[in-house]
Scaffold this active site. Structure first.
Site, mmCIF file in Angstrom:
data_model
loop_
_atom_site.group_PDB
_atom_site.id
_atom_site.type_symbol
_atom_site.label_atom_id
_atom_site.label_comp_id
_atom_site.label_asym_id
_atom_site.label_seq_id
_atom_site.Cartn_x
_atom_site.Cartn_y
_atom_site.Cartn_z
ATOM 1 N N GLU A 175 1.874 -33.725 -25.416
ATOM 2 C CA GLU A 175 2.953 -32.739 -24.285
ATOM 3 C C GLU A 175 3.220 -31.471 -25.324
ATOM 4 O O GLU A 175 4.130 -31.207 -25.888
ATOM 5 C CB GLU A 175 4.217 -33.335 -24.333
ATOM 6 N N GLU A 262 1.183 -40.527 -19.059
ATOM 7 C CA GLU A 262 2.525 -41.014 -19.488
ATOM 8 C C GLU A 262 3.720 -40.680 -18.303
ATOM 9 O O GLU A 262 3.456 -39.517 -17.630
ATOM 10 C CB GLU A 262 3.291 -40.227 -20.800
#
Length: 337
Positions: A175, A262
């Site tokens: 991320e 995710e």
């Protein structure tokens, strides 16, 4: 219909159930059920789609570990088998934090952490599942360029070790955030991807996108020039809703191969706000577009995103009663396939 005919039909139905003719309503054993979870062999990317060797669309569904520095006990052979037999998943993501406390580059025992990865990869292989090795770039150092050389070395090592494993997928930056640009991520990817390709030339690689892997629109405008590359999108259903779904659909329509590596049913902080109605809307979109997805996370951490209750101490062999609200939703969602 006469009463006599009704009685004859009811007797016939009863006999059919007794003989096991109506197998559709006969509960499967764990072994029978797990055999129905699909394994597709070596995968590749074709346009916006993940496909098998015959070019047929593939959708992977599964669960992510939490950081293996903190919850390594859930990366065990029995637990990963349960991802398949209990939850009916065919992919398991192994989250390696580099920078947070006790991470791979921040005081963690690298040999021990690599052994945990090895346990996960081999358990996936034994159960005919896919394993994602995730370099879990996060808030501590949100720009993957900060540790580009270390990431190159890590993925060189992983791809050498698992070069012959057709089930391994490499996720090179979880991320990116903190203002990290798509240009920065491309520079990073252009260093890491060749290190993997040298050893595993046909492997699938997932690349994170800006703003916690949400800006797939930016990647769609300027994709990388490599084959078998996909782009991460992450969502948490309590926070990310219709506007984000439009972004995913638009990027997919432009031909971007997206992998939801995710997601959670709760708010983006992972702590609260479980919203199964919004989660269902997300799954509907992902199924419509054959986009693969992995749920966060397999552990008993006291937060809404965990699929195991914090009061449950089991490391495998979970029953529905051991699962959190998120876990029960995931159990129901994955088993329908």
């Amino acid at each position: 219909m006469s009463g006599k005919i009704k009685r004859i039909l009811s007797v016939m139905v009863a006999v059919a159930f007794a003989l096991g003719i109506f197998n559709a309503v006969t509960p499967f054993t764990e072994a029978e059920a797990s055999s129905k979870v699909k394994y597709y062999g070596a995968l590749h990317v074709d346009g916006a789609n993940l496909v098998d060797k015959d070019g047929k669309k593939v959708q992977l569904r599964g669960i992510s570990s939490h950081g293996v520095s903190w919850f390594p006990e859930y990366v065990n052979a029995k637990a990963i088998k349960n991802v398949k037999t209990t939850f009916k998943g065919n992919v398991f993501r192994i989250a390696m934090y580099p920078d947070e406390y006790a991470g791979y580059l921040n005081g963690g025992d690298q040999a021990k952490l690599e052994k945990t990865i090895d346990t996960g990869v081999k358990a996936c292989r034994a159960n005919k599942m896919y394993a994602i090795i995730d370099w879990h770039v996060s808030n501590a150092r949100p720009n993957p360029l900060d540790h580009k050389d270390q990431a190159v070395n890590f993925f060189k090592k992983m791809s050498e070790k698992y070069a012959s494993y057709e089930n391994v997928i490499y996720e090179i930056c979880n991320e990116p955030s903190g203002g990290t640009s798509w240009s920065d991520i491309k520079k990073y990817a252009n260093a890491v991807i060749p290190a993997i390709r040298k050893n595993a030339p046909d492997s699938v690689i997932i690349v994170g996108t800006p703003t916690w892997s949400q800006d797939v629109d930016k990647a769609a405008e300027d994709p990388l020039e490599y084959k078998n590359v996909m782009y991460a999108f992450h969502f948490y259903a309590g926070t990310h809703k219709a506007d984000m779904r439009k972004k995913v659909q638009a990027a997919h329509d432009k031909g971007l191969p997206i992998f939801v590596s995710e997601f959670g049913t709760c708010n983006a902080d992972g702590q609260s706000g479980v919203n199964t109605k919004e989660a269902d809307k997300w799954i509907k979109l992902l199924d419509k577009n054959s986009i693969s997805y992995v749920n966060w996370s397999l552990c008993n951490k006291n937060e809404a995103a965990s699929i195991i209750k914090s009061s449950c101490k089991k490391k495998s062999g979970w029953k529905k009663s051991d699962m959190s609200k998120s876990g029960k939703w995931l159990y129901k969602t994955l088993r329908k396939y």
